[in-house]
Design an enzyme around this catalytic site. Structure first.
Site, short mmCIF file in Angstrom:
data_model
loop_
_atom_site.label_atom_id
_atom_site.label_comp_id
_atom_site.label_asym_id
_atom_site.label_seq_id
_atom_site.Cartn_x
_atom_site.Cartn_y
_atom_site.Cartn_z
CG HIS A 78 -5.69 -1.39 9.14
ND1 HIS A 78 -5.09 -0.55 10.04
CD2 HIS A 78 -6.38 -0.59 8.28
CE1 HIS A 78 -5.41 0.69 9.76
NE2 HIS A 78 -6.18 0.71 8.69
CG ASN B 24 -1.78 1.18 1.37
OD1 ASN B 24 -1.36 2.29 1.11
ND2 ASN B 24 -3.01 0.97 1.79
N GLY C 242 1.02 -1.25 4.41
CA GLY C 242 1.51 0.09 4.09
C GLY C 242 2.35 0.68 5.20
CG HIS C 243 1.84 3.15 9.41
ND1 HIS C 243 1.72 4.52 9.22
CD2 HIS C 243 2.51 3.00 10.57
CE1 HIS C 243 2.28 5.15 10.23
NE2 HIS C 243 2.76 4.25 11.07
CD GLU D 143 -6.94 -0.63 0.84
OE1 GLU D 143 -6.28 -1.59 1.21
OE2 GLU D 143 -6.89 0.48 1.42
NE ARG E 216 -8.15 7.09 4.02
CZ ARG E 216 -8.97 6.19 4.54
NH1 ARG E 216 -10.27 6.41 4.57
NH2 ARG E 216 -8.51 5.06 5.03
CG HIS F 15 -7.82 3.67 0.87
ND1 HIS F 15 -8.12 2.85 1.93
CD2 HIS F 15 -8.90 4.47 0.70
CE1 HIS F 15 -9.34 3.14 2.37
NE2 HIS F 15 -9.82 4.12 1.65
NE ARG G 231 8.43 20.96 1.86
CZ ARG G 231 9.73 21.18 2.01
NH1 ARG G 231 10.51 21.31 0.98
NH2 ARG G 231 10.22 21.26 3.22
#
Ligand code: PXP
Length: 244
Positions: free
Chosen positions: A196, A7, A219-220, A74, A45, A43, A18
């Site tokens: 997640h 992700n 991802g994170h 997503e 949003r 994803h 930036r």
């Protein structure tokens, strides 16, 4: 063997800070794929604060150059989202029930309350040959209508697992095993994804405990790991776990 979909939203978040194209998320995605990742997840949003809808077509063009790699988009299935996804035609769409301003996805679908909405939306994606995965909680009572809704896959929302893992991992996995058993019994055609808060520490136990996960999207933690190990080594570390 579980597919690793990276992700790349957090790379997009840095880019947007930036207003320029640095880092270039197409270039980063290409590197992820070359280093062995099986797919890319984005994803977008509604406020486009990290991924933008205009990122979708270049990413689809990139991923479709690789025979066995997949693009997963997503998001909440608003009219705009559905139109954009169908236009791009990715391999998979993962539907989440997030309200527009959500910081991150924090719960799965209630398939009873959303039965007719999801049934219609999924039909639309199927008419366009796009595989559908539904983001779900590890809670059987939200899943009674999965066969009517006709989803191809479910993505297990792994926040609870990840956050309880350090306290007691065998307790943390229990509700996930129960949900997977329920779905395999009741709706045997449905396949499983997960995502997640998965990371290098908790991923292995999750995949060993539930051995039929088709894909994890991460991802994170993966992006945090690149600060320490760099992108190539990080992807390899995750692949060592997912390719067992
Ligand atoms: N799955 C869904 C539905 C998500 O919304 C996210 C976060 O964007 C992920 C998986 C990946 O979670 P993480 O960034 O914690 O790895």
């Amino acid at each position: 063997m579980t597919a690793l979909s990276v992700n790349i939203n957090k790379f997009a978040l840095v880019r947007n800070a930036r207003g320029s194209n640095m880092p270039d998320i197409i270039n980063i995605s290409e590197k992820c794929l070359k280093y062995g990742a099986d797919g890319i997840t984005l994803h977008p949003r509604p406020d486009e604060r990290h991924a933008k809808f205009s990122d979708l077509t270049p990413l689809q063009n990139l991923v479709s150059k690789y025979e066995k790699k997949e693009f997963n988009i997503e998001g909440y299935p608003s009219k705009n989202f559905i139109e954009k996804v169908i236009n791009v035609n990715p391999d998979q769409v993962t539907l989440v029930p997030d309200p527009p301003g959500a910081l991150t996805s924090s719960f799965g679908w209630d398939c009873e309350k959303n039965k007719s909405f999801l049934t219609d939306v999924i039909k639309e994606f199927h008419n366009n040959n796009i595989r559908v995965s539904l983001f779900i909680n590890p809670s059987i009572k939200t899943l009674e209508n999965l066969d009517i809704i006709s989803t191809d896959r479910v993505e297990l929302y792994t926040y609870d697992y990840a956050h309880n893992y350090l306290k007691n991992k065998s307790e943390a996995i229990k509700s996930y095993i129960a949900v997977v058993r329920f779905i395999l019994n009741e709706f045997p055609k449905i396949e499983f994804n997960a995502g997640h808060d998965l990371n290098l520490e908790n991923l292995d136990y999750f995949l060993k405990s539930i051995n039929n996960i088709k894909e994890v999207s991460i991802g994170h933690a993966l992006i945090c790991d690149t600060f320490e190990f760099g992108l190539e080594k990080t992807i390899k570390k995750y692949l060592e776990i997912t390719s067992k």
